[in-house]
Design a protein around this motif. Structure first.
Motif, short mmCIF file in Angstrom:
data_model
loop_
_atom_site.label_atom_id
_atom_site.label_comp_id
_atom_site.label_asym_id
_atom_site.label_seq_id
_atom_site.Cartn_x
_atom_site.Cartn_y
_atom_site.Cartn_z
N SER A 48 2.77 -7.27 -17.52
CA SER A 48 3.85 -6.77 -16.66
C SER A 48 3.33 -6.57 -15.25
O SER A 48 2.17 -6.20 -15.05
CB SER A 48 4.42 -5.44 -17.21
N ASP A 49 4.19 -6.85 -14.28
CA ASP A 49 3.92 -6.59 -12.86
C ASP A 49 2.61 -7.19 -12.32
O ASP A 49 2.02 -6.62 -11.37
CB ASP A 49 3.93 -5.07 -12.59
N GLY A 50 2.18 -8.34 -12.86
CA GLY A 50 0.94 -8.97 -12.38
C GLY A 50 1.00 -9.32 -10.90
O GLY A 50 0.01 -9.24 -10.19
N PRO A 83 -3.67 -0.22 -14.87
CA PRO A 83 -2.73 -1.32 -15.05
C PRO A 83 -1.29 -0.82 -15.07
O PRO A 83 -1.05 0.37 -15.28
CB PRO A 83 -3.12 -1.87 -16.42
N CYS A 84 -0.36 -1.75 -14.89
CA CYS A 84 1.04 -1.40 -15.09
C CYS A 84 1.20 -0.96 -16.55
O CYS A 84 1.64 0.14 -16.81
CB CYS A 84 1.93 -2.61 -14.79
N SER A 85 0.77 -1.82 -17.48
CA SER A 85 0.85 -1.50 -18.91
C SER A 85 -0.54 -1.52 -19.53
O SER A 85 -1.37 -2.35 -19.17
CB SER A 85 1.65 -2.56 -19.66
N VAL A 115 -1.69 3.35 -7.92
CA VAL A 115 -1.84 1.93 -7.60
C VAL A 115 -2.09 1.13 -8.88
O VAL A 115 -2.85 1.56 -9.75
CB VAL A 115 -3.05 1.75 -6.64
N GLU A 116 -1.47 -0.06 -8.94
CA GLU A 116 -1.69 -0.93 -10.09
C GLU A 116 -2.83 -1.91 -9.83
O GLU A 116 -2.91 -2.54 -8.78
CB GLU A 116 -0.40 -1.69 -10.44
N VAL A 117 -3.72 -2.02 -10.82
CA VAL A 117 -4.87 -2.91 -10.72
C VAL A 117 -5.05 -3.55 -12.09
O VAL A 117 -4.71 -2.97 -13.12
CB VAL A 117 -6.11 -2.12 -10.21
MN MN Z 1 4.55 -1.52 -12.97
#
Ligand code: MN
Ligand code: PEP
Length: 339
Positions: free
Chosen positions: A308-310, A101-103, A297-299
């Motif tokens: 954040s960053d969804g 995840p981003c966060s 990569v964000e997942v």
């Molecule tokens: Mn992010």
């Protein structure tokens, strides 16, 4: 300057060269190769230094290092560097995938994602615990609690934890839980932070500043390398341009360009690089084709609910699909993909 020793130069001759380098007020960096040893002499240019070193026994030649970044340069080390931590291998033919995840938001979230990443062939788990947010009113991360959750996910899956450190005084705390210290784009030129991260002896993932040139990026890496810490990965994460159809502009020519100029491995972040979930997988595939040594990569299990960053997070299904496509292309370009 690089002092190239003759093949078969003795330990004593090398030690003498090091002593001469120190006498000249320069710092040595020894690289032992299969055929010969080279000793880089780093510091401000000195008159007569080249000649003084050339005359030492066992020295073949002394050549200037033309690049402003010395230790990062292929002039000093032509062989690609592989940064290895747990099962994560980035560089020298290995393509490592870091995802998450981003966060870090909750125990359930990070454990679910860690399992997903592991099963899909990733070896690194990303997740911010200290978040650099544009607005001070946005979610700032779970801080130490987030680090604890990352460490728990690592214990359950064996993934290497990659997480951002925002301040030099946080380095000891983050280093206690992380496997790789991420230095964020906004901090690329935070020199005390680069030095503190270097001195921690932890592997470092250095993100490119959104307005940094390649030389500035490599000189930032040089701050870490100068501490003697050679485990540095460079991350292209997109730059600010006039373009507004994407969050940033992802310049993939950075990958082959950096491969020509530095031995350090290159990771691409197509999540921040595009800022749009639908563009992430195609750009991840393109990064692999361009020769990237790693992806970050964000997942998210439920992107709509992300703190954040969804908008740029892949769903688990989209992530698995991206991994399949990247693996296919990695085979074509001769990279060992993931685990
Ligand atoms: Mn992010
Ligand atoms: C991140 O990786 O979550 C992040 C904040 O990235 P960047 O520093 O590239 O903006």
């Amino acid at each position: 300057m690089i002092v190239v020793m003759k093949p078969g130069a003795t330990e004593k001759q090398i030690a003498h060269v090091i002593e001469r380098i120190q006498d000249l007020g320069l710092r040595e960096h020894v690289i032992v190769g299969t055929e010969r040893t080279v000793v880089a002499a780093l510091g401000e240019k000195r008159d007569g230094a080249k000649q003084a070193l050339e005359n030492s026994e066992g020295v073949d030649k002394v050549v200037p290092i033309l690049a402003p970044y010395k230790m990062a340069s292929t002039e000093v080390k032509a062989e690609p560097t592989c940064v290895e931590v747990r099962d994560l291998k980035v560089g020298r033919g290995h393509l490592g995938v870091i995802a998450g995840p981003c966060s870090v938001e909750s125990r359930a979230q990070i454990l679910e994602l860690a399992t997903l990443v592991r099963e899909a062939g990733g070896a690194g788990l990303r997740g911010g615990a200290f978040k650099p947010r544009t607005s001070p009113y946005s979610f700032q991360g779970l801080k130490e609690k987030g680090l604890e959750l990352l460490a728990e996910a690592r214990d359950k899956t064996g993934l290497a934890v990659v997480t951002e450190v925002m301040a030099p005084e946080h380095v000891p705390l983050v280093a206690r839980y992380a496997d790789v210290l991420q230095i964020g784009a906004r901090n690329m030129q935070n020199y005390p932070l680069l030095e503190a991260a270097g001195e921690s002896e932890m592997p470092v993932l250095l993100k490119r500043g959104p307005s940094a040139t390649m030389d500035e990026f490599l000189l930032a890496a040089e701050y870490v390398l100068k501490t003697g810490n050679t485990r540095v990965m460079l991350c292209e994460r997109g730059i600010r341009t006039f373009e507004d159809h994407t969050r940033f502009t992802l310049p993939l020519a950075s990958v082959p360009y950096l491969h020509q100029t530095t031995h350090l491995p290159i990771v691409v972040d197509p999540s921040h690089g595009t800022g749009k979930a639908s563009l992430v997988a195609p750009m991840a595939v393109a990064s692999v084709a361009a020769g990237a040594d790693g992806l970050i990569v964000e997942v998210h299990p439920d992107p709509e609910k992300a703190l954040s960053d969804g908008f740029q997070a892949l769903t688990p299904t989209a992530f698995r699909d991206m991994m399949t496509k990247c693996r296919t292309v990695a085979n074509v370009v001769g990279r060992k993909f993931g685990v």
